[in-house]
Design a protein around this motif. Structure first.
Motif, PDB file in Angstrom:
ATOM      1  N   ILE A  83       0.872  -1.181   0.000  1.00  0.00           N
ATOM      2  CA  ILE A  83       0.000   0.000   0.000  1.00  0.00           C
ATOM      3  C   ILE A  83       0.904   1.225   0.000  1.00  0.00           C
ATOM      4  O   ILE A  83       1.701   1.411   0.927  1.00  0.00           O
ATOM      5  CB  ILE A  83      -0.934   0.027   1.215  1.00  0.00           C
ATOM      6  CG1 ILE A  83      -1.838  -1.223   1.250  1.00  0.00           C
ATOM      7  CG2 ILE A  83      -1.779   1.290   1.215  1.00  0.00           C
ATOM      8  CD1 ILE A  83      -2.716  -1.319   2.482  1.00  0.00           C
ATOM      9  N   GLN A  84       0.755   2.016  -1.004  1.00  0.00           N
ATOM     10  CA  GLN A  84       1.573   3.215  -1.139  1.00  0.00           C
ATOM     11  C   GLN A  84       0.683   4.454  -0.997  1.00  0.00           C
ATOM     12  O   GLN A  84      -0.397   4.539  -1.579  1.00  0.00           O
ATOM     13  CB  GLN A  84       2.286   3.231  -2.491  1.00  0.00           C
ATOM     14  CG  GLN A  84       3.197   4.429  -2.679  1.00  0.00           C
ATOM     15  CD  GLN A  84       3.808   4.471  -4.059  1.00  0.00           C
ATOM     16  OE1 GLN A  84       3.199   3.994  -5.020  1.00  0.00           O
ATOM     17  NE2 GLN A  84       5.022   4.998  -4.161  1.00  0.00           N
ATOM     18  N   ILE A  85       1.158   5.460  -0.190  1.00  0.00           N
ATOM     19  CA  ILE A  85       0.439   6.734   0.033  1.00  0.00           C
ATOM     20  C   ILE A  85       1.390   7.862  -0.346  1.00  0.00           C
ATOM     21  O   ILE A  85       2.546   7.894   0.116  1.00  0.00           O
ATOM     22  CB  ILE A  85      -0.007   6.882   1.499  1.00  0.00           C
ATOM     23  CG1 ILE A  85      -0.936   5.721   1.894  1.00  0.00           C
ATOM     24  CG2 ILE A  85      -0.705   8.222   1.709  1.00  0.00           C
ATOM     25  CD1 ILE A  85      -1.301   5.705   3.359  1.00  0.00           C
ATOM     26  N   ILE A  86       0.897   8.810  -1.136  1.00  0.00           N
ATOM     27  CA  ILE A  86       1.691   9.957  -1.579  1.00  0.00           C
ATOM     28  C   ILE A  86       0.871  11.230  -1.369  1.00  0.00           C
ATOM     29  O   ILE A  86      -0.307  11.288  -1.758  1.00  0.00           O
ATOM     30  CB  ILE A  86       2.083   9.818  -3.066  1.00  0.00           C
ATOM     31  CG1 ILE A  86       2.907   8.543  -3.293  1.00  0.00           C
ATOM     32  CG2 ILE A  86       2.853  11.046  -3.538  1.00  0.00           C
ATOM     33  CD1 ILE A  86       3.214   8.288  -4.757  1.00  0.00           C
ATOM     34  N   TRP A  87       1.509  12.256  -0.744  1.00  0.00           N
ATOM     35  CA  TRP A  87       0.886  13.593  -0.574  1.00  0.00           C
ATOM     36  C   TRP A  87       1.657  14.595  -1.427  1.00  0.00           C
ATOM     37  O   TRP A  87       2.896  14.677  -1.373  1.00  0.00           O
ATOM     38  CB  TRP A  87       0.926  14.042   0.882  1.00  0.00           C
ATOM     39  CG  TRP A  87      -0.224  13.484   1.712  1.00  0.00           C
ATOM     40  CD1 TRP A  87      -0.191  12.392   2.497  1.00  0.00           C
ATOM     41  CD2 TRP A  87      -1.525  14.033   1.804  1.00  0.00           C
ATOM     42  NE1 TRP A  87      -1.412  12.185   3.099  1.00  0.00           N
ATOM     43  CE2 TRP A  87      -2.263  13.192   2.686  1.00  0.00           C
ATOM     44  CE3 TRP A  87      -2.182  15.129   1.229  1.00  0.00           C
ATOM     45  CZ2 TRP A  87      -3.611  13.424   3.001  1.00  0.00           C
ATOM     46  CZ3 TRP A  87      -3.506  15.364   1.555  1.00  0.00           C
ATOM     47  CH2 TRP A  87      -4.217  14.522   2.425  1.00  0.00           C
ATOM     48  N   LEU A  88       0.869  15.364  -2.215  1.00  0.00           N
ATOM     49  CA  LEU A  88       1.422  16.414  -3.069  1.00  0.00           C
ATOM     50  C   LEU A  88       0.776  17.745  -2.707  1.00  0.00           C
ATOM     51  O   LEU A  88      -0.348  17.801  -2.202  1.00  0.00           O
ATOM     52  CB  LEU A  88       1.172  16.096  -4.537  1.00  0.00           C
ATOM     53  CG  LEU A  88       1.674  14.744  -5.052  1.00  0.00           C
ATOM     54  CD1 LEU A  88       1.223  14.537  -6.490  1.00  0.00           C
ATOM     55  CD2 LEU A  88       3.192  14.659  -4.951  1.00  0.00           C
ATOM     56  N   PHE A  89       1.478  18.837  -3.008  1.00  0.00           N
ATOM     57  CA  PHE A  89       0.968  20.186  -2.720  1.00  0.00           C
ATOM     58  C   PHE A  89       1.156  21.043  -3.960  1.00  0.00           C
ATOM     59  O   PHE A  89       2.233  21.029  -4.581  1.00  0.00           O
ATOM     60  CB  PHE A  89       1.711  20.801  -1.542  1.00  0.00           C
ATOM     61  CG  PHE A  89       1.401  22.260  -1.322  1.00  0.00           C
ATOM     62  CD1 PHE A  89       0.155  22.670  -0.837  1.00  0.00           C
ATOM     63  CD2 PHE A  89       2.344  23.238  -1.626  1.00  0.00           C
ATOM     64  CE1 PHE A  89      -0.120  24.012  -0.644  1.00  0.00           C
ATOM     65  CE2 PHE A  89       2.052  24.593  -1.427  1.00  0.00           C
ATOM     66  CZ  PHE A  89       0.820  24.972  -0.943  1.00  0.00           C
ATOM     67  N   GLU A  90       0.109  21.803  -4.300  1.00  0.00           N
ATOM     68  CA  GLU A  90       0.188  22.690  -5.453  1.00  0.00           C
ATOM     69  C   GLU A  90      -0.496  24.011  -5.154  1.00  0.00           C
ATOM     70  O   GLU A  90      -1.487  24.075  -4.442  1.00  0.00           O
ATOM     71  CB  GLU A  90      -0.436  22.038  -6.680  1.00  0.00           C
ATOM     72  CG  GLU A  90      -1.935  21.875  -6.605  1.00  0.00           C
ATOM     73  CD  GLU A  90      -2.551  21.359  -7.901  1.00  0.00           C
ATOM     74  OE1 GLU A  90      -1.780  21.093  -8.836  1.00  0.00           O
ATOM     75  OE2 GLU A  90      -3.797  21.239  -7.952  1.00  0.00           O
ATOM     76  N   ARG A  91       0.105  25.050  -5.694  1.00  0.00           N
ATOM     77  CA  ARG A  91      -0.508  26.382  -5.657  1.00  0.00           C
ATOM     78  C   ARG A  91      -1.053  26.688  -7.038  1.00  0.00           C
ATOM     79  O   ARG A  91      -0.840  25.964  -7.992  1.00  0.00           O
ATOM     80  CB  ARG A  91       0.499  27.451  -5.233  1.00  0.00           C
ATOM     81  CG  ARG A  91       0.965  27.342  -3.794  1.00  0.00           C
ATOM     82  CD  ARG A  91       1.749  28.594  -3.415  1.00  0.00           C
ATOM     83  NE  ARG A  91       2.262  28.508  -2.047  1.00  0.00           N
ATOM     84  CZ  ARG A  91       3.476  28.090  -1.740  1.00  0.00           C
ATOM     85  NH1 ARG A  91       4.310  27.706  -2.702  1.00  0.00           N
ATOM     86  NH2 ARG A  91       3.870  28.057  -0.485  1.00  0.00           N
ATOM     87  N   SER A  92      -1.804  27.820  -7.111  1.00  0.00           N
ATOM     88  CA  SER A  92      -2.367  28.213  -8.392  1.00  0.00           C
ATOM     89  C   SER A  92      -1.248  28.485  -9.385  1.00  0.00           C
ATOM     90  O   SER A  92      -0.265  29.180  -9.081  1.00  0.00           O
ATOM     91  CB  SER A  92      -3.243  29.465  -8.208  1.00  0.00           C
ATOM     92  OG  SER A  92      -3.740  29.888  -9.450  1.00  0.00           O
ATOM     93  N   GLN A  93      -1.415  27.883 -10.559  1.00  0.00           N
ATOM     94  CA  GLN A  93      -0.489  28.078 -11.680  1.00  0.00           C
ATOM     95  C   GLN A  93       0.941  27.625 -11.328  1.00  0.00           C
ATOM     96  O   GLN A  93       1.927  28.292 -11.650  1.00  0.00           O
ATOM     97  CB  GLN A  93      -0.489  29.545 -12.118  1.00  0.00           C
ATOM     98  CG  GLN A  93      -1.839  30.029 -12.636  1.00  0.00           C
ATOM     99  CD  GLN A  93      -1.809  31.477 -13.059  1.00  0.00           C
ATOM    100  OE1 GLN A  93      -0.791  32.165 -12.869  1.00  0.00           O
ATOM    101  NE2 GLN A  93      -2.884  31.944 -13.662  1.00  0.00           N
ATOM    102  N   SER A  94       1.029  26.526 -10.603  1.00  0.00           N
ATOM    103  CA  SER A  94       2.355  25.966 -10.289  1.00  0.00           C
ATOM    104  C   SER A  94       2.265  24.448 -10.315  1.00  0.00           C
ATOM    105  O   SER A  94       1.178  23.876 -10.175  1.00  0.00           O
ATOM    106  CB  SER A  94       2.864  26.448  -8.939  1.00  0.00           C
ATOM    107  OG  SER A  94       2.013  25.960  -7.907  1.00  0.00           O
ATOM    108  N   ASN A  95       3.383  23.788 -10.463  1.00  0.00           N
ATOM    109  CA  ASN A  95       3.424  22.336 -10.515  1.00  0.00           C
ATOM    110  C   ASN A  95       3.317  21.746  -9.112  1.00  0.00           C
ATOM    111  O   ASN A  95       3.767  22.348  -8.137  1.00  0.00           O
ATOM    112  CB  ASN A  95       4.721  21.860 -11.176  1.00  0.00           C
ATOM    113  CG  ASN A  95       4.815  22.296 -12.620  1.00  0.00           C
ATOM    114  OD1 ASN A  95       3.794  22.408 -13.317  1.00  0.00           O
ATOM    115  ND2 ASN A  95       6.041  22.521 -13.083  1.00  0.00           N
TER     116      ASN A  95
END
Length: 462
Positions: A61-73
């Motif tokens: 079981i793999q869990i990944i958290w990502l974060f993004e702002r407006s107009q950014s990767n």
């Protein structure tokens, strides 16, 4: 920090959907989040709760958290495989994975942490299934207690000036403004105008009805505060000028007082600031100011006239407006007049009572007279006479049988107007007779039964 390109993210979703169409197990993994938009407070921790569930056999079981702002990767925050966490070294002390689910804890929360947080879960068994969710995080600063400023601060005159109320706060994000008057929400109206963000209230023009307690309520998704009460100064009046007295009788604008009374009159009107009052007496088409102030004392036995006209004048020094009221004082013996009215009422009652008693007695007397008339009394007496009286009547008539003498006899004696009296006998049809003062007497009797036969006649019949 590792980066996750939007193209790779799109490819991941397309791959999952394609796998679902071909294998039919993509729907076996389900992610649950309480809300897709969460508001956090700056400087405090924030917990992003994420639960996952699947019905397939899993080896990893793999869990990944990502974060993004407006107009950014998107940026990689942390990941785990079978609960072994691999954080990004830049954020390893700020982001924490909360097992056994896929929840994320942010501590502390800053304004720069505002954006979208993406969680991805991969389950590997006979095949690989995946699911993802996105949560928008808004970071707010609590509002501080607002302050209201009034312009002008010295006050305004109604119908002349305007009032501007401004609400300000020192700290707070996404602040919403709301104006309150006497504890109730204030809406736009003919003389109420608000600025674009409602932070400023303009009252044009100012009237007396605008007097009240104003306050400003500020709020955002994480806090709310209300300002202190402020009451703008509004000058108005005078309104509703009236005169009252502590004694006497008041009917309209006429005050009736008794002789010798000391009457205190009070003049009042609604006004801000308070009015100045003057009392004016009118006499023979002339007027003169007799006193200043709200009260006037009149001694009724010291006035030269029995009817006096007065006027009370109220003046507001700030608004420049004035008002006046006229009234008349009539001096008379109120107490004696009341006694006279009571005496008249008592006399009328006595007369009515006397007449009623007289009518009752007269009707009673008439009833008794009709019921017991004199000729009926005489008839009863004649019927109860002894037999000897009828014997006398037989001897007087000269007949042997009483049947021959049965009838009505009347003896009338009239005085002789020339030489003496004469006696005449006359049969009168009616039984009633009126006696004159010169008449000597009148006698009449009715024989109702036949006397008994002598004893010897009775023996002959046998």
């Amino acid at each position: 920090m590792l980066s996750w390109s939007p193209l790779a993210n799109l490819f991941w979703d397309l791959q999952c959907k394609l796998y679902f169409l071909l294998v039919g197990i993509c729907s076996a993994l389900k992610l649950t989040v309480p809300s897709h938009t969460i508001h956090g407070i700056e400087g405090q921790p924030l917990h992003l709760s994420v639960d996952y569930d699947f019905n397939a056999t899993a080896s990893e079981i793999q869990i990944i958290w990502l974060f993004e702002r407006s107009q950014s990767n998107p940026k990689y925050l942390l990941g785990s495989v079978n609960q072994r966490v691999v954080p990004d070294l830049e954020y390893q002390h700020k982001f924490t994975l909360v097992p056994p689910n896929a929840s994320l804890r942010i501590n502390p929360l800053h304004l720069s942490d505002e954006g979208n947080y993406i969680v991805k879960v991969n389950v590997h068994g006979n095949g690989t299934i995946a699911a993802s969710e996105k949560i928008q995080v808004a970071v707010d600063v609590p509002v501080t207690k607002p302050t209201v400023h009034t312009e002008p601060s010295s006050g305004v005159v109604e119908y002349v000036g305007n009032i501007t109320l401004k609400c300000t706060v020192d700290r707070g994000t996404r602040v919403a403004y709301q104006w309150m008057k006497n504890g109730k929400r204030l809406h736009a109206g003919p003389n109420y105008t608000f600025s674009s963000n409602n932070a400023t209230l303009l009252i044009v023009p100012v009237v007396k009805e605008d007097i009240g307690n104003y306050s400003c309520l500020v709020s955002n998704p994480v806090s709310a505060m209300e300002s202190e009460i402020i009451a703008p100064t509004i000058y108005y009046g005078p309104y509703g000028l009236r005169v009252k007295s502590d004694k006497g009788l008041n009917i309209g604008a006429v005050f009736t007082v008794d002789v010798g009374e000391v009457v205190l009159f009070a003049c009042s009107a609604d006004s801000n600031p308070p009015n100045t009052y003057s009392w004016i007496q009118r006499d023979d088409n002339t007027t003169q100011v007799i006193k200043y102030g709200p009260h006037l004392e009149v001694v009724s036995d010291q006035v030269a006239q029995k009817t006096i006209d007065y006027m009370c004048c109220a003046f507001n020094n700030v608004t420049g407006r004035r008002d006046e009221t006229h009234f008349t004082v009539v001096v008379m013996s109120v107490g004696l007049e009341k006694l006279a009215q009571k005496g008249k009422s008592l006399s009328s009652l006595a007369v009515i009572t006397g007449i009623s008693l007289f009518l009752i007695l007269a009707m009673a007397f008439l009833f008794l007279w009709k019921r017991y008339r004199p000729h009926k009394v005489i008839q009863q007496k004649l019927q109860s006479r002894a037999e000897a009286d009828y014997r006398k009547a037989q001897a007087f008539s000269g007949h042997e049988s009483a049947l021959d003498d049965f009838g009505i006899y009347e003896f009338i004696t009239f005085p002789d107007l020339t030489s003496g009296s004469r006696v005449s006998s006359q049969s009168v049809p009616g039984p009633d007779f009126v006696t004159d003062q010169n008449m000597l007497s009148t006698v009449y009797e009715v024989i109702r039964h036949i006397p008994e036969q002598p004893q010897q006649d009775h023996q002959q019949c046998i």
